[in-house]
Write a protein that holds these residues in place. Structure first.
Motif, PDB file in Angstrom:
ATOM      1  N   ASN A  54      -2.444   6.328  -1.907  1.00 54.94           N
ATOM      2  CA  ASN A  54      -3.616   5.452  -2.026  1.00 54.94           C
ATOM      3  C   ASN A  54      -3.654   4.737  -3.383  1.00 54.94           C
ATOM      4  OD1 ASN A  54      -4.578   6.192   0.535  1.00 54.94           O
ATOM      5  ND2 ASN A  54      -5.449   8.074  -0.319  1.00 54.94           N
ATOM      6  N   ARG A  55      -4.022   3.458  -3.323  1.00 53.86           N
ATOM      7  CA  ARG A  55      -4.162   2.665  -4.552  1.00 53.86           C
ATOM      8  C   ARG A  55      -5.624   2.281  -4.739  1.00 53.86           C
ATOM      9  NH1 ARG A  55      -0.441  -2.405  -3.332  1.00 53.86           N
ATOM     10  NH2 ARG A  55      -1.679  -2.315  -1.419  1.00 53.86           N
ATOM     11  N   ARG A  56      -5.992   1.994  -5.983  1.00 53.82           N
ATOM     12  CA  ARG A  56      -7.348   1.534  -6.275  1.00 53.82           C
ATOM     13  C   ARG A  56      -7.349   0.010  -6.407  1.00 53.82           C
ATOM     14  NH1 ARG A  56     -12.919   1.915  -5.973  1.00 53.82           N
ATOM     15  NH2 ARG A  56     -13.043  -0.323  -6.245  1.00 53.82           N
ATOM     16  N   HIS A  57      -8.167  -0.671  -5.616  1.00 57.82           N
ATOM     17  CA  HIS A  57      -8.268  -2.125  -5.737  1.00 57.82           C
ATOM     18  C   HIS A  57      -9.062  -2.503  -6.986  1.00 57.82           C
ATOM     19  CE1 HIS A  57      -9.987  -6.158  -4.174  1.00 57.82           C
ATOM     20  NE2 HIS A  57      -8.921  -6.346  -4.918  1.00 57.82           N
ATOM     21  N   ILE A  58      -8.393  -3.185  -7.884  1.00 59.37           N
ATOM     22  CA  ILE A  58      -9.039  -3.701  -9.110  1.00 59.37           C
ATOM     23  C   ILE A  58      -8.413  -5.056  -9.390  1.00 59.37           C
ATOM     24  CG2 ILE A  58      -9.019  -3.473 -11.640  1.00 59.37           C
ATOM     25  CD1 ILE A  58      -9.347  -0.452 -11.282  1.00 59.37           C
ATOM     26  N   GLU A  59      -9.205  -6.078  -9.637  1.00 59.72           N
ATOM     27  CA  GLU A  59      -8.631  -7.359 -10.059  1.00 59.72           C
ATOM     28  C   GLU A  59      -8.816  -7.488 -11.574  1.00 59.72           C
ATOM     29  OE1 GLU A  59      -6.805  -9.052  -8.084  1.00 59.72           O
ATOM     30  OE2 GLU A  59      -7.475  -8.384  -6.100  1.00 59.72           O
ATOM     31  N   PRO A  60      -7.813  -8.063 -12.253  1.00 60.17           N
ATOM     32  CA  PRO A  60      -7.838  -8.122 -13.722  1.00 60.17           C
ATOM     33  C   PRO A  60      -9.061  -8.805 -14.319  1.00 60.17           C
ATOM     34  CG  PRO A  60      -5.679  -8.699 -12.893  1.00 60.17           C
ATOM     35  CD  PRO A  60      -6.559  -8.567 -11.695  1.00 60.17           C
ATOM     36  N   PHE A  61      -9.723  -9.694 -13.584  1.00 60.38           N
ATOM     37  CA  PHE A  61     -10.849 -10.433 -14.168  1.00 60.38           C
ATOM     38  C   PHE A  61     -12.184  -9.722 -13.948  1.00 60.38           C
ATOM     39  CE2 PHE A  61     -10.211 -11.883  -9.854  1.00 60.38           C
ATOM     40  CZ  PHE A  61     -11.491 -12.018  -9.337  1.00 60.38           C
ATOM     41  N   TRP A  62     -12.181  -8.559 -13.301  1.00 61.93           N
ATOM     42  CA  TRP A  62     -13.433  -7.819 -13.105  1.00 61.93           C
ATOM     43  C   TRP A  62     -13.955  -7.293 -14.450  1.00 61.93           C
ATOM     44  CZ3 TRP A  62     -12.367  -4.290  -8.202  1.00 61.93           C
ATOM     45  CH2 TRP A  62     -12.229  -5.133  -7.078  1.00 61.93           C
ATOM     46  N   TYR A  86       8.078   4.689   1.101  1.00 56.89           N
ATOM     47  CA  TYR A  86       6.765   4.803   0.458  1.00 56.89           C
ATOM     48  C   TYR A  86       5.793   3.781   1.048  1.00 56.89           C
ATOM     49  CZ  TYR A  86       9.495   7.409  -2.957  1.00 56.89           C
ATOM     50  OH  TYR A  86      10.323   8.310  -3.557  1.00 56.89           O
ATOM     51  N   ILE A  87       4.667   4.271   1.535  1.00 55.27           N
ATOM     52  CA  ILE A  87       3.658   3.399   2.151  1.00 55.27           C
ATOM     53  C   ILE A  87       2.377   3.485   1.316  1.00 55.27           C
ATOM     54  CG2 ILE A  87       2.354   2.926   4.265  1.00 55.27           C
ATOM     55  CD1 ILE A  87       4.494   4.495   5.805  1.00 55.27           C
ATOM     56  N   PHE A  88       1.772   2.323   1.038  1.00 55.69           N
ATOM     57  CA  PHE A  88       0.583   2.277   0.167  1.00 55.69           C
ATOM     58  C   PHE A  88      -0.609   1.675   0.885  1.00 55.69           C
ATOM     59  CE2 PHE A  88       4.347   2.156  -2.415  1.00 55.69           C
ATOM     60  CZ  PHE A  88       4.070   3.021  -3.462  1.00 55.69           C
ATOM     61  N   SER A  89      -1.779   2.308   0.669  1.00 58.47           N
ATOM     62  CA  SER A  89      -3.046   1.749   1.163  1.00 58.47           C
ATOM     63  C   SER A  89      -3.793   1.137  -0.018  1.00 58.47           C
ATOM     64  CB  SER A  89      -3.911   2.863   1.759  1.00 58.47           C
ATOM     65  OG  SER A  89      -4.612   3.525   0.724  1.00 58.47           O
ATOM     66  N   SER A  90      -4.989   0.618   0.268  1.00 56.41           N
ATOM     67  CA  SER A  90      -5.927   0.269  -0.814  1.00 56.41           C
ATOM     68  C   SER A  90      -7.251   0.944  -0.531  1.00 56.41           C
ATOM     69  CB  SER A  90      -6.152  -1.230  -0.889  1.00 56.41           C
ATOM     70  OG  SER A  90      -4.947  -1.894  -0.998  1.00 56.41           O
ATOM     71  N   SER A  91      -7.210   2.174  -0.007  1.00 55.57           N
ATOM     72  CA  SER A  91      -8.484   2.848   0.270  1.00 55.57           C
ATOM     73  C   SER A  91      -8.398   4.346  -0.044  1.00 55.57           C
ATOM     74  CB  SER A  91      -8.911   2.615   1.721  1.00 55.57           C
ATOM     75  OG  SER A  91      -7.921   3.054   2.579  1.00 55.57           O
TER      76      SER A  91
END
Ligand SMILES: [Zn+2]
Length: 257
Positions: A234-242, A215-220
């Motif tokens: 594909n993954r969604r970039h989200i930081e917990p403090f946003w 399994y290969i994951f991007s952030s786009s």
């Protein structure tokens, strides 16, 4: 100015947005980008997880990958977690809070950063433009694995894979996988490439990575479940403090194959 307009737009759009049905894999790095305060940060991270549970069901990362890979049709928003770079708060803050919710995460590790000396850590932090952080040690990573989290590879040194030669790619992939597997005694199926954008992952890098990881994951390309002809999730970039409005907006995506 552009940043201000973007924030205004996201606040406005996010205030009326709700996460859409689908399987959302979130990609984060830390609880916040400052110095760690374990108890306070646990509270902050708990609020983030709680916010997600308002509109989404939390699921284990292996289940999310299975649902996406099998093309399962889902009728509500599901969220699963991944964290890159292996900072100490993965062990002291993030994992314990996710466990309170019977959930887990995939942690993507650069083996040369684990227990690295100060000089290496400084170079690593310069590369990723993150400061005030420390890596987990091997005992902490082994404990996460035992507690049911997933440990994935993020290459040895967090270099831009699009810039590497054939031999360098081979080294970064093979050595990191072998190091993780020999120290932790498991099979490393998960891989996320450093920096996460498609511009940091060449066709050659993809071809080499497929030899080592299932399994290969991007952030786009978050609107689509897959990139690279179905070979990358594909993954969604989200930081917990946003801002919660931004988070709601980012998850208000009707995902397509
Ligand atoms: Zn990274």
């Amino acid at each position: 100015m552009r940043r201000l307009i973007r924030n205004l737009f996201l606040n406005l759009a996010g205030s009326v947005s709700r996460p859409k049905s689908g399987v959302h894999i979130i990609n984060s790095h830390y609880v916040h980008n400052g110095i760690l305060h374990v108890e306070k940060d646990k509270e902050a991270f708990r609020s983030f997880v709680k916010l997600l549970t308002k509109n989404c069901e939390l699921i284990r990362i292996e289940i999310a990958v299975e649902m996406i890979s099998s093309g399962e049709i889902v009728d509500k928003p599901y969220v699963a977690f991944t964290f890159d770079d292996g900072f100490e708060e993965c062990y002291s803050v993030i994992a314990p809070v996710l466990e309170e919710y019977d959930c887990n995460a995939a942690f993507f590790i650069n083996s040369n950063y684990v227990e690295a000396d100060d000089v290496y850590q400084k170079e690593f932090h310069e590369r990723i433009k993150v400061y005030n952080k420390k890596p987990m040690n091997w005992s902490q990573i082994a404990t996460l694995l035992k507690r049911g989290h997933v440990i994935g590879s993020h290459t040895c040194d967090h270099l831009d894979m699009a810039q590497l030669t054939d031999a360098e790619l081979e080294f970064q992939l093979q050595t990191n996988k072998e190091t993780l597997e020999s120290i932790l005694d498991y099979k490393c199926d998960f891989f996320a490439w450093p920096y996460g954008q498609n511009s940091h992952f060449s066709e050659l890098a993809l071809k080499k990575t497929l030899k080592y990881h299932k399994y290969i994951f991007s952030s786009s390309d978050y609107k689509k479940y897959f990139s690279y002809l179905g070979k990358v999730i594909n993954r969604r970039h989200i930081e917990p403090f946003w801002s919660k409005f931004h988070i709601n907006f980012f998850l208000a995506v009707r995902k397509i194959k």
